[in-house]
Design a protein around this motif. Structure first.
Motif, PDB file in Angstrom:
ATOM      1  N   HIS A 272       0.841  -1.202   0.000  1.00 25.45           N
ATOM      2  CA  HIS A 272       0.000   0.000   0.000  1.00 25.45           C
ATOM      3  C   HIS A 272       0.872   1.246   0.000  1.00 25.45           C
ATOM      4  O   HIS A 272       2.102   1.155   0.094  1.00 25.45           O
TER       5      HIS A 272
ATOM      6  N   ARG B 125      -8.346   7.607  -5.883  1.00 24.33           N
ATOM      7  CA  ARG B 125      -8.779   6.265  -5.493  1.00 24.33           C
ATOM      8  C   ARG B 125      -9.042   6.293  -3.991  1.00 24.33           C
ATOM      9  O   ARG B 125      -8.281   6.901  -3.240  1.00 24.33           O
ATOM     10  N   PRO B 126     -10.080   5.615  -3.503  1.00 24.05           N
ATOM     11  CA  PRO B 126     -10.275   5.536  -2.056  1.00 24.05           C
ATOM     12  C   PRO B 126      -9.126   4.734  -1.428  1.00 24.05           C
ATOM     13  O   PRO B 126      -8.522   3.892  -2.095  1.00 24.05           O
TER      14      PRO B 126
ATOM     15  N   HIS C 131      -6.933   2.064   0.026  1.00 16.33           N
ATOM     16  CA  HIS C 131      -7.057   0.611  -0.188  1.00 16.33           C
ATOM     17  C   HIS C 131      -5.725  -0.060   0.082  1.00 16.33           C
ATOM     18  O   HIS C 131      -4.667   0.580   0.046  1.00 16.33           O
TER      19      HIS C 131
ATOM     20  N   GLN D 268      -8.129  -6.243  -3.461  1.00  8.42           N
ATOM     21  CA  GLN D 268      -7.838  -5.055  -2.632  1.00  8.42           C
ATOM     22  C   GLN D 268      -8.913  -4.993  -1.562  1.00  8.42           C
ATOM     23  O   GLN D 268     -10.033  -5.454  -1.792  1.00  8.42           O
TER      24      GLN D 268
ATOM     25  N   PHE E 125     -10.872  -2.041   0.981  1.00 10.64           N
ATOM     26  CA  PHE E 125     -11.123  -0.598   0.949  1.00 10.64           C
ATOM     27  C   PHE E 125     -11.649  -0.128   2.301  1.00 10.64           C
ATOM     28  O   PHE E 125     -12.547  -0.771   2.882  1.00 10.64           O
TER      29      PHE E 125
ATOM     30  N   ASP F  98     -13.553   6.165   3.883  1.00 11.33           N
ATOM     31  CA  ASP F  98     -12.928   7.047   2.894  1.00 11.33           C
ATOM     32  C   ASP F  98     -13.971   7.824   2.101  1.00 11.33           C
ATOM     33  O   ASP F  98     -14.980   7.263   1.652  1.00 11.33           O
TER      34      ASP F  98
ATOM     35  N   ILE G 227     -14.993   6.389  -1.333  1.00 11.25           N
ATOM     36  CA  ILE G 227     -15.381   4.973  -1.393  1.00 11.25           C
ATOM     37  C   ILE G 227     -16.419   4.699  -2.496  1.00 11.25           C
ATOM     38  O   ILE G 227     -16.432   3.632  -3.098  1.00 11.25           O
TER      39      ILE G 227
ATOM     40  N   ASP H 255     -14.453   5.823  -6.806  1.00 11.86           N
ATOM     41  CA  ASP H 255     -13.121   5.374  -7.225  1.00 11.86           C
ATOM     42  C   ASP H 255     -12.883   5.756  -8.692  1.00 11.86           C
ATOM     43  O   ASP H 255     -13.695   5.416  -9.563  1.00 11.86           O
TER      44      ASP H 255
ATOM     45  N   VAL I 293     -13.943  -0.768  -6.592  1.00 15.27           N
ATOM     46  CA  VAL I 293     -14.511  -1.131  -5.284  1.00 15.27           C
ATOM     47  C   VAL I 293     -15.645  -2.145  -5.464  1.00 15.27           C
ATOM     48  O   VAL I 293     -16.474  -2.003  -6.358  1.00 15.27           O
TER      49      VAL I 293
ATOM     50  N   VAL J 128     -15.143  -3.963   1.156  1.00 15.22           N
ATOM     51  CA  VAL J 128     -15.136  -2.745   1.982  1.00 15.22           C
ATOM     52  C   VAL J 128     -15.063  -3.167   3.449  1.00 15.22           C
ATOM     53  O   VAL J 128     -15.843  -4.007   3.902  1.00 15.22           O
TER      54      VAL J 128
END
Ligand code: BEZ
Ligand code: FE
Length: 323
Positions: free
Chosen positions: A195, A257-258, A260, A276, A278, A282, A285, A288, A293, A298
């Protein structure tokens, strides 16, 4: 728009619209020579690569229909060609701008879904963890670390984002399970994780970060369990200083991007999972920029008590499909 000129064509399907002065659009099939599409499709030879011979008629039809439907002009087509050329010129082994262009058009997410669907349609096992796109920042051979180790390297107060890192420090644990029925833990599965830092940059984008910072691989124990320290992820913009970014701006779109965390999870006798997770807090969310997503991915980090190494914790299990 109604046509005001007669087009002359030797083809049967070119339509004479000279009498049509009513101001009503006649539709692409009335204005343009549809036989062109069939001629291009028919040009494919008998020795063409079989998969190409199978899929190109559809691509040609969709491309031609698109051009007719929007009345694509030469100038507009040239601008599109130049966009793709620019992406190619900017791409090298560190940056894949053409893939980024696909990403902002949702194409990587779509082909990921198609691929996962084809694989699971062929499988009789239960639900496995949904896939998500790999993205361009994966690096193989991240350090293999013992469970419970941290992927945050050399965090000292001199690091510009030290305070954010301390406030977002997190402990993630979970199990890697087989989606066989009944579900069983997978021993010696590898959880490969990466990340960005709190500045929104992956280590290879940021000369200030140590090599392989915020990357690691963990091997599951006999219960399929893994555990590591990391940081709660932050939202970051995809690289927007090139043609894909210019295109986003022309579409009045943001590049974010949120937050992740990326994973590749592999286990003996199971299909490797690229996905990924998430952070549900965020603000991006539901927005994206690359549409990756999925609801099942999530997660909610919970406050962690009594651990000087982490302010947050998360328990997340992965489920892999047997092959
Ligand atoms: C990423 O998550 O690393 C990413 C995915 C698609 C485009 C750019 C970045
Ligand atoms: Fe990413």
């Amino acid at each position: 728009m109604g046509q005001t000129q007669t087009r002359v064509s030797s083809s049967d399907s070119a339509v004479d619209v000279s009498s049509n002065f009513d101001g009503i659009d006649d539709g692409p099939e009335k204005k343009y020579d549809l036989t062109l599409t069939d001629k291009v499709i028919a040009a494919t030879g008998p020795n063409a690569l079989p998969r190409l011979a199978q899929i190109m008629p559809s691509l040609i039809r969709h491309l031609h229909d698109f051009a007719r439907e929007v009345d694509l002009t030469v100038d507009e087509w040239t601008a599109g060609v130049e966009l793709i050329n620019e992406c190619g010129r900017m791409s090298d082994d560190k940056r894949n701008e053409t893939m980024l262009l696909c990403d902002i058009l949702g194409l990587e997410t779509l082909v990921d879904e198609v691929t996962a669907h084809m694989v699971s349609a062929a499988s009789a096992s239960g639900a496995s963890t949904p896939t998500s796109i790999l993205g361009p920042f994966y690096r193989p051979n991240a350090p293999l670390l013992p469970n419970g180790a941290s992927i945050v390297q050399d965090l000292t107060p001199s690091v510009p984002w030290y305070d954010e890192a301390v406030a977002s420090s997190a402990y993630i644990t979970g199990r890697v399970m087989s989606s066989s029925n009944p579900s069983t833990p997978i021993r010696n599965a590898i959880v490969d994780v990466w990340h960005t830092a709190p500045n929104g940059l992956y280590e290879q984008q940021d000369p200030e970060q140590p090599d392989m910072n915020l990357r690691g691989r963990f091997k599951t124990d006999g219960d399929g369990r893994f555990a590591f320290y990391c940081l709660r992820p932050v939202a970051y913009p995809i690289p927007d200083d090139g043609p894909a970014g210019k295109f986003l701006a022309l579409l009045d779109r943001h590049p974010y991007r949120p937050g992740h965390i990326h994973f590749i999870v592999s286990g003996p006798g199971h299909r490797t999972l690229t996905t990924q997770i998430f952070d549900d807090c965020d603000e991006y969310i539901t927005k994206d920029s690359v549409f990756a997503v999925k609801d099942e991915l999530v997660v909610r980090f919970e406050p962690r008590e009594g651990d000087s190494q982490a302010q947050w914790s998360l328990e997340y299990d992965f489920s892999l499909e047997p092959v």
